[in-house]
Design a protein around this motif. Structure first.
Motif, PDB file in Angstrom:
ATOM      1  N   SER A  94       0.808  -1.223   0.000  1.00 39.53           N
ATOM      2  CA  SER A  94       0.000   0.000   0.000  1.00 39.53           C
ATOM      3  C   SER A  94       0.834   1.263   0.000  1.00 39.53           C
ATOM      4  O   SER A  94       0.346   2.326  -0.392  1.00 39.53           O
ATOM      5  CB  SER A  94      -0.934  -0.003   1.222  1.00 39.53           C
ATOM      6  OG  SER A  94      -0.180  -0.010   2.425  1.00 39.53           O
ATOM      7  N   THR A  95       2.093   1.176   0.460  1.00 39.77           N
ATOM      8  CA  THR A  95       2.991   2.331   0.451  1.00 39.77           C
ATOM      9  C   THR A  95       4.308   1.938  -0.193  1.00 39.77           C
ATOM     10  O   THR A  95       4.709   0.777  -0.152  1.00 39.77           O
ATOM     11  CB  THR A  95       3.278   2.828   1.885  1.00 39.77           C
ATOM     12  OG1 THR A  95       3.911   1.764   2.617  1.00 39.77           O
ATOM     13  CG2 THR A  95       2.006   3.256   2.594  1.00 39.77           C
ATOM     14  N   THR A 126      -0.312   0.414  -8.041  1.00 39.67           N
ATOM     15  CA  THR A 126       1.046   0.910  -7.802  1.00 39.67           C
ATOM     16  C   THR A 126       1.168   2.378  -8.189  1.00 39.67           C
ATOM     17  O   THR A 126       1.857   3.156  -7.515  1.00 39.67           O
ATOM     18  CB  THR A 126       2.075   0.070  -8.576  1.00 39.67           C
ATOM     19  OG1 THR A 126       1.814  -1.313  -8.354  1.00 39.67           O
ATOM     20  CG2 THR A 126       3.481   0.391  -8.129  1.00 39.67           C
ATOM     21  N   ALA A 129      -0.040   4.294  -5.291  1.00 43.01           N
ATOM     22  CA  ALA A 129       0.900   4.268  -4.162  1.00 43.01           C
ATOM     23  C   ALA A 129       2.073   5.221  -4.408  1.00 43.01           C
ATOM     24  O   ALA A 129       2.522   5.920  -3.488  1.00 43.01           O
ATOM     25  CB  ALA A 129       1.402   2.844  -3.935  1.00 43.01           C
ATOM     26  N   GLU A 132       0.888   8.847  -4.136  1.00 44.02           N
ATOM     27  CA  GLU A 132       0.643   9.204  -2.737  1.00 44.02           C
ATOM     28  C   GLU A 132       1.921   9.744  -2.108  1.00 44.02           C
ATOM     29  O   GLU A 132       1.894  10.664  -1.280  1.00 44.02           O
ATOM     30  CB  GLU A 132       0.161   7.957  -1.978  1.00 44.02           C
ATOM     31  CG  GLU A 132      -0.237   8.207  -0.542  1.00 44.02           C
ATOM     32  CD  GLU A 132      -1.560   8.944  -0.401  1.00 44.02           C
ATOM     33  OE1 GLU A 132      -1.755   9.581   0.657  1.00 44.02           O
ATOM     34  OE2 GLU A 132      -2.389   8.896  -1.333  1.00 44.02           O
ATOM     35  N   THR A 362       3.658  -0.771   6.021  1.00 39.46           N
ATOM     36  CA  THR A 362       2.765  -0.895   4.873  1.00 39.46           C
ATOM     37  C   THR A 362       1.723  -1.975   5.147  1.00 39.46           C
ATOM     38  O   THR A 362       1.703  -2.571   6.232  1.00 39.46           O
ATOM     39  CB  THR A 362       3.586  -1.202   3.597  1.00 39.46           C
ATOM     40  OG1 THR A 362       2.750  -1.055   2.451  1.00 39.46           O
ATOM     41  CG2 THR A 362       4.181  -2.611   3.635  1.00 39.46           C
TER      42      THR A 362
END
Length: 435
Positions: A94-95, A126, A129, A132, A362
């Motif tokens: 997620s990160t 992706t 992510a 972000e 994550t």
């Protein structure tokens, strides 16, 4: 335009690197190459530090655009080159790593992504992510490995053929472990083991495998902690404990037979009793036998904690094989209730896989075991009693994957992305102050 490409694993090292870190980047490079060759000249290098900038300076001298595509995660992507460099990478968390660790500044991927100025990945998950961490306008595009054309052509050859009523025979150069032929007591706890197991030191020989019934297939590296094959196997044994014509084939990709099979064989022992069949394949499948495995397969299975794209799932679905899988990470882009039996999942904290600190930074996605059992049973019902629905799901799988990972989609996205990139760099060069 010159497109320089590189992967740490290449055609000469792939055999010994199977199952090792980053080995799958070579397969992605291979799938990209035909599309890249439509966009420009392609040169594959083995030593980027020595070769890339020399090629770039030649292009610069004659005014030819040039870009280096490094098929590697950002922390293994060179950032000191004069040539414009783009990492081409998969990611399923997620990160993205956003802090340096282990004495390597590139472990903070933001450092690399800023230096490169753009990147290529394989899923919208992706892309989100990365943006972000880097900002909503960071130049990154999702281009999955374009496997659809090759595997859809295989599927078209099988189209209209009924499910095999006679066993299909495969020839495998390697090991085949069949739950119906093994003495599973040989793989129990050490103090309880008895009987003959498997001699992993024996010379590799050609094996014959007959497959029939409702076949579920999964292709994965058992050493990859993300694959969650334990749930896949235990749920299958429970769901089909009394079902003799349900078979789970695990095609294992790894460089060491004993390491690949040992733990799975122990789980075969632990999940007894069951009347379903489990087959482990460790070894090389020639194209013809891989196609026969696809032909024998009714469903492709995935129970992983996350996927950067999942080439085997994409390949089998492109052939018209519906999936039993969770709709998470990259799979959000191509899985739905029309082409798969979707497994429910929940998120949980985890660490980035290359972080030796194992610090929770994550999320990954854990399959719901009861939902997996339900998906197995529902898919078996469709395969055995609802041929029309199975045919619809098969057709939808082919159509969905065409929109996700065809060469036409890849070419259009790459061409547009690279054109914008060169246009942006040319504009910056014009705006730069003179000497």
């Amino acid at each position: 335009m010159l497109i320089i490409i590189h992967s740490e694993t290449n055609q000469h090292t792939i055999a010994q690197n199977l199952g090792r870190s980053e080995y799958s980047y070579y397969f992605v490079l291979k799938e990209y190459r035909p599309v890249l060759e439509r966009l420009g000249r392609v040169i594959e290098v083995t030593d980027p530090a020595r070769e890339v900038d020399a090629l770039y300076l030649d292009c610069l001298a004659r005014g030819e655009p040039c870009v280096f595509l490094s098929f590697s995660p950002p922390h293994r992507t060179p950032i000191h080159l004069a040539c414009p460099t783009l990492p081409v990478f998969a990611w399923e968390f997620s990160t993205i790593p956003d802090e340096p660790f282990d004495g390597e500044p590139r472990n903070d991927w933001r450092t690399v992504l800023r230096a490169c100025g753009a990147a290529i990945t394989h899923s919208s998950y992706t892309v989100n992510a990365v943006r972000e961490a880097m900002g909503a306008d960071y130049p990154i595009v999702a281009v999955p490995a374009p496997v659809w054309d090759r595997f859809a052509a295989r599927g078209a050859q099988l189209q209209g053929q009924p499910a095999p009523t006679e066993p299909l025979m495969l020839k495998i150069k390697g090991l085949v472990a069949d739950s119906r032929q093994l003495n599973l007591d040989a793989f129990g706890p050490k103090h309880l083991r008895r009987g003959q197991g498997i001699d992993f030191t024996a010379p590799v020989s050609e094996q014959t495998l007959l497959l029939d019934g409702v076949v579920y297939t999964s292709v994965f590296n058992p050493g990859d902690g993300r694959k969650n094959w334990e749930d896949m196997l235990s749920a299958f044994c429970v769901s089909f404990r009394e079902v003799e014509d349900a078979t789970l084939v695990l095609k294992l990709t790894h460089h060491d037979a004993e390491e690949a099979l040992g733990d799975i064989l122990h789980h075969l022992y632990k999940n007894q009793p069951y009347r379903c069949r489990i087959v482990l394949i460790y070894g090389y499948l020639a194209d013809a036998d891989y196609e026969r495995l696809v032909q024998a397969t009714r469903y492709v299975v995935n129970t992983s904690y996350g996927e950067g794209q999942c080439l085997p799932l994409m390949e089998f679905m492109s052939c018209g094989k519906p999936a039993v899988a969770p709709r998470t990470t990259a799979m959000i882009d191509y899985l739905d209730a029309g082409n798969a039996f979707v497994i429910e999942s929940t998120d949980e904290l985890t660490a980035w896989p290359h972080d030796p600190r194992k610090a929770f930074r994550t999320l990954r996605y854990v399959t719901n075991w009861a939902s997996l059992c339900e998906a197995y049973r529902a898919s078996y019902e469709v395969a055995t009693r609802q041929p029309l629905r199975y045919a619809q799901m098969s057709a939808q799988a082919v159509l969905s994957l065409q929109g996700f990972c065809s060469q036409a989609v890849a070419e259009q996205r790459l061409q547009s992305f690279l054109a914008q990139l060169f246009e942006h760099r040319a504009m910056l060069a014009e705006e730069a102050p003179g000497p």
